[in-house]
Design a protein around this motif. Structure first.
Motif, PDB file in Angstrom:
ATOM      1  N   LEU A 321     -15.474  45.104 -58.148  1.00 33.96           N
ATOM      2  CA  LEU A 321     -14.416  45.080 -56.580  1.00 33.96           C
ATOM      3  C   LEU A 321     -13.704  43.527 -55.699  1.00 33.96           C
ATOM      4  O   LEU A 321     -15.264  42.616 -56.173  1.00 33.96           O
ATOM      5  CB  LEU A 321     -15.376  45.588 -55.596  1.00 33.96           C
ATOM      6  N   VAL A 322     -13.006  43.430 -55.872  1.00 34.86           N
ATOM      7  CA  VAL A 322     -12.015  43.044 -55.114  1.00 34.86           C
ATOM      8  C   VAL A 322     -11.248  42.732 -53.765  1.00 34.86           C
ATOM      9  O   VAL A 322     -11.170  44.140 -53.506  1.00 34.86           O
ATOM     10  CB  VAL A 322     -10.711  42.518 -56.057  1.00 34.86           C
ATOM     11  N   ALA A 323     -11.601  41.902 -52.318  1.00 35.69           N
ATOM     12  CA  ALA A 323     -11.880  42.477 -51.865  1.00 35.69           C
ATOM     13  C   ALA A 323     -10.822  41.424 -51.698  1.00 35.69           C
ATOM     14  O   ALA A 323     -10.939  39.825 -51.550  1.00 35.69           O
ATOM     15  CB  ALA A 323     -12.850  42.386 -50.574  1.00 35.69           C
ATOM     16  N   SER A 324      -9.270  41.149 -50.188  1.00 34.26           N
ATOM     17  CA  SER A 324      -8.556  40.545 -50.310  1.00 34.26           C
ATOM     18  C   SER A 324      -7.655  41.438 -49.098  1.00 34.26           C
ATOM     19  O   SER A 324      -7.589  42.312 -48.500  1.00 34.26           O
ATOM     20  CB  SER A 324      -7.513  40.597 -51.211  1.00 34.26           C
ATOM     21  N   GLY A 325      -6.845  40.279 -48.291  1.00 35.05           N
ATOM     22  CA  GLY A 325      -6.042  40.643 -46.878  1.00 35.05           C
ATOM     23  C   GLY A 325      -6.928  39.779 -46.302  1.00 35.05           C
ATOM     24  O   GLY A 325      -8.005  39.375 -46.332  1.00 35.05           O
ATOM     25  N   GLY A 326      -6.069  39.379 -44.901  1.00 37.88           N
ATOM     26  CA  GLY A 326      -6.587  38.794 -43.878  1.00 37.88           C
ATOM     27  C   GLY A 326      -7.961  38.952 -43.681  1.00 37.88           C
ATOM     28  O   GLY A 326      -8.792  38.304 -43.208  1.00 37.88           O
ATOM     29  N   VAL A 327      -8.045  40.357 -42.904  1.00 39.16           N
ATOM     30  CA  VAL A 327      -9.190  40.917 -42.657  1.00 39.16           C
ATOM     31  C   VAL A 327     -10.764  40.326 -43.425  1.00 39.16           C
ATOM     32  O   VAL A 327     -11.932  40.447 -43.193  1.00 39.16           O
ATOM     33  CB  VAL A 327     -10.144  42.170 -42.074  1.00 39.16           C
ATOM     34  N   ALA A 328     -10.699  39.951 -45.214  1.00 34.69           N
ATOM     35  CA  ALA A 328     -11.254  39.664 -45.970  1.00 34.69           C
ATOM     36  C   ALA A 328     -12.325  38.636 -46.381  1.00 34.69           C
ATOM     37  O   ALA A 328     -13.080  38.316 -46.582  1.00 34.69           O
ATOM     38  CB  ALA A 328     -10.861  40.315 -47.767  1.00 34.69           C
ATOM     39  N   SER A 329     -11.378  37.570 -45.017  1.00 33.12           N
ATOM     40  CA  SER A 329     -12.096  36.138 -45.256  1.00 33.12           C
ATOM     41  C   SER A 329     -12.820  36.592 -43.888  1.00 33.12           C
ATOM     42  O   SER A 329     -13.409  35.259 -43.893  1.00 33.12           O
ATOM     43  CB  SER A 329     -10.581  35.678 -44.485  1.00 33.12           C
ATOM     44  N   ASN A 330     -13.289  37.348 -43.510  1.00 34.54           N
ATOM     45  CA  ASN A 330     -14.107  38.212 -42.463  1.00 34.54           C
ATOM     46  C   ASN A 330     -15.640  37.612 -43.230  1.00 34.54           C
ATOM     47  O   ASN A 330     -15.730  38.530 -43.599  1.00 34.54           O
ATOM     48  CB  ASN A 330     -14.265  39.012 -41.649  1.00 34.54           C
ATOM     49  N   PHE A 331     -16.038  36.597 -42.822  1.00 37.67           N
ATOM     50  CA  PHE A 331     -17.691  36.341 -44.062  1.00 37.67           C
ATOM     51  C   PHE A 331     -18.785  37.918 -43.325  1.00 37.67           C
ATOM     52  O   PHE A 331     -19.570  37.881 -44.676  1.00 37.67           O
ATOM     53  CB  PHE A 331     -18.588  35.021 -43.819  1.00 37.67           C
TER      54      PHE A 331
END
Length: 414
Positions: A321-331
């Motif tokens: 599963l790859v999570a990307s995009g600006g919100v994906a930087s939310n830890f």
């Protein structure tokens, strides 16, 4: 969709003499030969002007970016004409900086890749106009890039991720789940039915007036929520995740925003303060909203993983599963996704935060992927256009999408 000639009417192009002068500053030699593939990527889909030079091995030779965040924080949101003007003022400098840092002459470039969809029309137009003028001078191919495809494939620059894999793209403008079966071959599983999670978090931050908070005054809305949430109790307010009975993999964030707005209004009355002042419970609200957002995203992603494994669309072991995009930087959201992937024997991969937000590297790498696959490489740019919005329910880079009824049948029978 706007054609290039329509865009040209609103967006003045650099003159031919200015572009020639720009190229001569690098000692441009149109007859020089090169043996390796190098792509210049240009990104202007929203409020960041970015450029990078990447080669086919994934090496980043040079990059540059100009962020407009500070300007737009003062206006409470992105103003398209302002974003357009800032792109115009900075694009030549940013491209020159990326090339200079890389020590690559424009004559060594194999192609130029540029974001053409989706995004703000005025912003996209600046990048496309500049790129086409440069392509015309260099006599090299042009590779139009789908912004979300670039986010999805960035992980392959950093890790040896084979197709197929599942991707979750979450940002200020987008939210979708898709099965990535190849370059430009995406199977859409779910999307937001209304606004994107980043947009919702930004609106909550504005409603909480976090720009007035001494610790959050220089942060974007999403970053401010994440920062303040660390000081709050996520269970202080009981906010239910949306769409708990929905038999599909879609998302919704408007209801969550409205519920939060009512909570804020009620707390303002209780504390006797005016709208625009900082609530004493702001950290608790931030924590509750972030927690509910993370739960909603995690649950819909969990459903998608189970569906894909049920249908053998993903490997039973070593699925990614790859999570990307600006919100994906939310830890905090990443942690919720880790719980899901651990429970389903999947591997969660996320680009580093700086590559989750908009950047030139992902655009250049997408160009490399397309060049190698021989997909969407244009040797004639006549009629090329940018597309601010994705029309219809089907993503323009998607081969096809699963109907919700298919998912409903699977849930009920399986």
């Amino acid at each position: 969709m706007l054609t290039l000639h329509k865009a040209a009417a609103a967006l003045p192009k650099p003159s031919r003499s200015r572009m020639c002068e720009f190229l001569r500053s690098f000692g441009f030699d149109p007859g020089k030969l090169f043996l390796h593939k190098l792509i210049l990527g240009i990104e202007t889909s929203c409020d960041d002007t970015a450029a990078a030079v990447v080669d086919e091995s994934g090496k980043v030779w040079g990059e540059a970016i100009h962020s407009q965040t500070e300007v737009h924080l003062k206006t409470g949101g992105i103003v398209p004409p302002v974003a357009q003007q800032l792109h115009r003022e900075n694009i030549q400098r940013i491209v020159k900086e990326a090339l200079s840092t890389s020590k690559i002459s424009p004559s060594e470039l194999s192609a130029i890749a540029t974001t053409v969809k989706p995004g703000l029309a005025l912003s996209l137009g600046v990048g496309l106009s500049f790129s086409l003028r440069l392509v015309d001078q260099l006599k090299i191919p042009f590779i139009p890039i789908h912004h979300m495809e670039a986010h999805a494939l960035t992980i392959r620059l950093l890790n040896k991720v084979e197709f197929p894999f599942l991707v979750l793209l979450i940002s200020g403008g987008h939210c979708l789940l898709a099965l990535v079966r190849g370059v430009s071959d995406f199977l859409l599983l779910g999307k937001s039915l209304d606004i994107a999670p980043g947009d919702m978090l930004d609106k909550v931050a504005r409603r909480l007036s976090l720009i007035k908070h001494p610790e959050c005054s220089t942060m974007s809305g999403g970053k401010a929520i994440e920062h303040l949430a660390k000081q709050g109790n996520k269970l202080h307010f009981d906010i239910k995740p949306p769409m708990q009975r929905a038999k599909n993999c879609d998302f919704s964030f408007t209801g969550l925003q409205h519920v939060t707005d009512r909570i804020i209004t009620q707390k303002e009355k209780e504390e006797g303060i005016q709208k625009g002042q900082i609530l004493s419970s702001a950290a608790h609200i931030a924590a509750a909203v972030q927690h509910t957002t993370a739960c909603h995203i995690a649950k819909r992603t969990h459903r998608a993983i189970l569906f894909c494994k049920q249908r053998d669309l993903l490997p039973q072991s070593n699925a990614v599963l790859v999570a990307s995009g600006g919100v994906a930087s939310n830890f905090y959201i990443r942690k919720a996704l880790e719980i899901v992937t651990n429970a389903t024997q999947c591997t969660l991969l996320c680009p580093p935060p700086r590559l989750c937000t908009d950047n030139g590297i992902m655009i250049a790498w997408n160009g490399i992927e397309r060049l190698r696959a021989g997909v969407g490489v244009l040797y004639n740019t006549e009629g090329i256009r940018y597309e601010p919005k994705l029309l219809g329910k089907k993503l323009s880079f998607t081969i096809n999408s699963l109907k919700s009824t298919t998912l409903e049948y699977w849930v009920r029978s399986g």
